[in-house]
Design an enzyme around this catalytic site. Sequence first.
Site, PDB file in Angstrom:
ATOM      1  N   LYS A 109      -5.057 -12.075 -10.857  1.00  0.00           N
ATOM      2  CA  LYS A 109      -5.001 -11.618 -12.247  1.00  0.00           C
ATOM      3  C   LYS A 109      -5.772 -12.547 -13.173  1.00  0.00           C
ATOM      4  CE  LYS A 109      -0.733  -8.955 -12.115  1.00  0.00           C
ATOM      5  NZ  LYS A 109       0.667  -8.887 -12.525  1.00  0.00           N
TER       6      LYS A 109
ATOM      7  N   LYS B 100       0.537   2.213 -10.762  1.00  0.00           N
ATOM      8  CA  LYS B 100       0.197   2.792 -12.058  1.00  0.00           C
ATOM      9  C   LYS B 100      -1.191   2.372 -12.520  1.00  0.00           C
ATOM     10  CE  LYS B 100       2.801  -0.528 -14.780  1.00  0.00           C
ATOM     11  NZ  LYS B 100       1.800  -1.549 -14.564  1.00  0.00           N
TER      12      LYS B 100
ATOM     13  N   LYS C 298      -2.660   1.563  -2.283  1.00  0.00           N
ATOM     14  CA  LYS C 298      -1.256   1.781  -2.597  1.00  0.00           C
ATOM     15  C   LYS C 298      -1.086   2.585  -3.894  1.00  0.00           C
ATOM     16  CE  LYS C 298       2.005  -1.396  -4.238  1.00  0.00           C
ATOM     17  NZ  LYS C 298       2.669  -2.677  -4.313  1.00  0.00           N
TER      18      LYS C 298
END
Length: 346
Positions: free
Chosen positions: A116, A203, A200
């Site tokens: 991230k 969202k 996967k």
Amino acid sequence: MPNPRPRAFSGIQPTADSLHLGNYLGALVNWVAFQDTFECVYCVVDLHSLTVGPDPAAIRDRTRRTAAQMLAAGIDPSRSILFVQSHVPEHAELTWLLNCVTGFGEASRMTQFKDKSLRQGSEGTTVGLFDYPVLMAADILLYDAAAVPVGEDQRQHLELSRDLATRLNARYGEGTAIVPEPYIVRATAKIQDLQDPTSKMSKSGSPGGILELMDSPKVLAKRIKSAVTDGDTEIRFDPGTKPGVSNLLTIYSALTGRGIDTIVEDYRGKMYGHLKADLADVVVEVFTPLREKTQSYLEDPAWLDAILAEGAARAREIAAEVYGRIAGRFGLLPPGGAGRGSSADG
Ligand code: TRP
């Protein structure tokens, strides 16, 4: 009072309006089942969600929505504790203590942080994001949790929680913290993106790739009809060469409890369209009562807030005691010499 059931803890971030099928099968279904064997503590981890910086109105709304969906899925507040992380201040307090025993290098090795922060750049990356796994360890250790049901993506974070618990016991004496066991969700519940079945369901994936609990039957059916399928027309389970159809079969099996082999047998000689139409019915049948219950809970926010307040009160009883024990071992003077910081075992 003896406690016959070991304690389990897990948390979910309030970062979406709706949970999706991956959250439902990967987390919620297990959490509901855990209630039979464990004393469960389930937390909407709003402090964690601040690390991605959503706007205040969204976080407020999504905290209630997430809790409502957990209740609808079968988290039972008469058996389990359901609460909001920020309502129990000991989470932030224990995080500080754990910060002081966590190595900078150790925290720097967390792969989710590395991924991230690489994407966001160092100016866009907050200290909160760096500290995310330590806050997660505090969540777990604060309840003396023996078991933590999580997805595979949380394995490394859980390892850190175990290392920190072990370190506390070595440094401050056995019994300072309970070393939690991970319960990593079975691979059969691995749900992939409908549009990109090699990744996967999440969202942050493709917009048409997820099935959300709060979607209307029409949207659910449309998403399943437009799911990516594979080259030939044969309905067969082979995630390597037929990821699209295999994902549909996995979903079908997970939601009905039927074996993949018997489902494949049923569709021998039939077309993808048949499978998709039936799967849409299955998904709608499972999601509709969940959506309707969630909506009815959300229409009564006072009732929902009361459930969460009651959960926070019960959580705090445990958290205050455990925090007092750990803080005492660190050498922090208990306030007033009694209360939460009983010095008896400090
Ligand atoms: N990091 C977890 C996730 O993203 C959420 C979480 C926060 C959690 N605290 C926790 C999970 C404690 C288990 C235990 O899924």
